[in-house]
Design a protein around this motif. Structure first.
Motif, PDB file in Angstrom:
ATOM      1  N   THR A  68       0.818  -1.085  -0.139  1.00 39.22           N
ATOM      2  CA  THR A  68      -0.107  -0.058  -0.103  1.00 39.22           C
ATOM      3  C   THR A  68       0.778   1.285   0.063  1.00 39.22           C
ATOM      4  N   PRO A  69       0.821   2.089  -1.070  1.00 40.32           N
ATOM      5  CA  PRO A  69       1.756   3.370  -1.281  1.00 40.32           C
ATOM      6  C   PRO A  69       1.504   4.476  -0.167  1.00 40.32           C
ATOM      7  N   THR A  70       1.550   4.200   1.108  1.00 42.42           N
ATOM      8  CA  THR A  70       1.383   5.253   1.999  1.00 42.42           C
ATOM      9  C   THR A  70       2.481   5.571   2.967  1.00 42.42           C
ATOM     10  N   VAL A  71       2.629   6.532   3.573  1.00 42.57           N
ATOM     11  CA  VAL A  71       3.690   6.690   4.458  1.00 42.57           C
ATOM     12  C   VAL A  71       3.435   6.021   5.815  1.00 42.57           C
ATOM     13  N   ILE A  72       4.381   5.165   6.336  1.00 34.38           N
ATOM     14  CA  ILE A  72       4.277   4.365   7.309  1.00 34.38           C
ATOM     15  C   ILE A  72       5.029   4.880   8.702  1.00 34.38           C
ATOM     16  N   ASN A  73       3.713   5.030   9.550  1.00 39.64           N
ATOM     17  CA  ASN A  73       3.982   5.729  11.002  1.00 39.64           C
ATOM     18  C   ASN A  73       3.892   4.702  12.080  1.00 39.64           C
ATOM     19  N   SER A  74       3.502   3.425  11.624  1.00 39.29           N
ATOM     20  CA  SER A  74       3.270   2.581  12.776  1.00 39.29           C
ATOM     21  C   SER A  74       4.091   1.413  12.554  1.00 39.29           C
ATOM     22  N   ASN A  75       5.210   1.418  11.857  1.00 41.65           N
ATOM     23  CA  ASN A  75       5.866   0.251  11.580  1.00 41.65           C
ATOM     24  C   ASN A  75       5.309  -1.011  11.109  1.00 41.65           C
ATOM     25  N   THR A  76       4.312  -0.800  10.394  1.00 41.69           N
ATOM     26  CA  THR A  76       3.578  -1.998   9.527  1.00 41.69           C
ATOM     27  C   THR A  76       3.285  -1.591   8.246  1.00 41.69           C
ATOM     28  N   ILE A  77       3.983  -2.563   7.474  1.00 41.45           N
ATOM     29  CA  ILE A  77       3.567  -2.763   6.024  1.00 41.45           C
ATOM     30  C   ILE A  77       2.767  -3.641   5.742  1.00 41.45           C
ATOM     31  N   THR A  78       1.684  -3.016   4.581  1.00 36.40           N
ATOM     32  CA  THR A  78       0.430  -3.757   4.505  1.00 36.40           C
ATOM     33  C   THR A  78       0.814  -4.444   3.040  1.00 36.40           C
ATOM     34  N   PHE A  79       0.618  -5.705   2.753  1.00 36.65           N
ATOM     35  CA  PHE A  79       0.984  -6.241   1.394  1.00 36.65           C
ATOM     36  C   PHE A  79      -0.419  -7.015   0.918  1.00 36.65           C
ATOM     37  N   THR A  80      -0.716  -6.852  -0.266  1.00 34.71           N
ATOM     38  CA  THR A  80      -1.968  -7.355  -0.831  1.00 34.71           C
ATOM     39  C   THR A  80      -1.602  -8.372  -2.100  1.00 34.71           C
TER      40      THR A  80
END
Length: 278
Positions: free
Chosen positions: A30-42
């Motif tokens: 998901t092309p968003t800025v990560i502030n919670s140290n979690t990468i979302t992969f779909t």
């Protein structure tokens, strides 16, 4: 005759099973800025067959995934799955390269695919270094991926250029190159790879560039496809083509056997009619 007919039916069913079913997978971050140290992969499947026993392995340039692998039981036609990948040891803020290696089962066969993407930790940055790529596969199974790094900034940049390839490939050269790019300059690097033996499929891959500048991470990637090596002969029939030809041969044999059987029956009637009375 009956046995031969049964064998033909089984053969046609096998040909149908060989040609049926494809798994077409696509995935990304998901092309968003990560502030919670979690990468979302779909991950999604647009094919007409299911993938089973899926194992996803994440790799991030400036961070480390909390779990080394993630499992998905199955993904049917039209299905999708979302995986939240927790990361730790995040380095410099900015944009970093990441990729996910997926191994999965379709029927009795096991396949692997790679999915590159960019992740933004705390802030997004725009790379001044871009890439172009040209790959060639030769008959001896050697693949050459030629990558050009182009510096569009007015200052020199030292960058790391690397590849993302399926695990079935192996490197015959260095896995990465450090290039010192002059202002508005470019540099060419070549990766030598060993194409998977006995395979005739096309594989997705990607070239990455990554560098640090003033405490910020920059990254860019370009996807490409490594096509199979050229055939060694002018014509090599596929399994389905060969199977269809074999099916035609079997049909011809069935027709011939049927005609011979009818001919033998006809000959017997003539002999009985011509036999004199005792």
């Amino acid at each position: 005759m009956k046995r031969l007919t049964e064998c033909l039916l089984v053969f046609i069913l096998v040909i149908g099973m060989v040609s049926a079913g494809t798994v077409t997978l696509s995935g990304g971050c998901t092309p968003t800025v990560i502030n919670s140290n979690t990468i979302t992969f779909t991950l999604s499947n647009s094919g007409n067959d299911s993938a089973f026993n899926m194992v996803l392995t994440p790799f991030i340039q400036t961070a480390q995934a909390t779990n080394s692998t993630y499992s998905i039981n199955s993904l049917g036609p039209g299905g999708s799955a979302t995986i939240n990948v927790s990361v730790t040891k995040v380095g410099e803020p900015g944009t970093s390269g990441a990729y996910f290696v997926l191994e999965y089962q379709q029927g009795t066969s096991v396949f692997a695919a790679v999915f590159p993407c960019l992740v933004h930790f705390f802030s997004a940055s725009s790379s001044a270094v871009l890439l172009t790529e040209n790959s060639t596969v030769y008959k001896n199974g050697t693949a050459l991926a030629k990558v050009t790094a182009i510096n569009e900034a007015g200052i020199p940049i030292a960058a790391n250029v690397s590849l993302v390839i399926p695990p079935s490939f192996s490197y015959l050269s260095s896995k990465f190159h450090v290039v010192n790019l002059t202002s508005f300059g470019s540099a060419n690097v070549t990766f030598a790879l060993s194409y998977p033996a006995g395979q005739v499929a096309s594989y997705s891959a990607a070239a990455f560039v990554h560098y640090l500048q003033n405490g910020t991470s920059y990254a860019y990637f370009i996807p490409f496809v490594i096509k199979p090596p050229p055939l060694t002969s002018s014509y090599a029939p596929t399994l389905i083509e060969g199977g269809a030809a074999a099916a035609v041969v079997i049909v011809i044999l069935l027709i011939a056997a049927s005609l011979m059987r009818k001919k033998r029956k006809g000959s017997g009637v003539v002999q009985n009619l011509e036999k004199p009375n005792a």
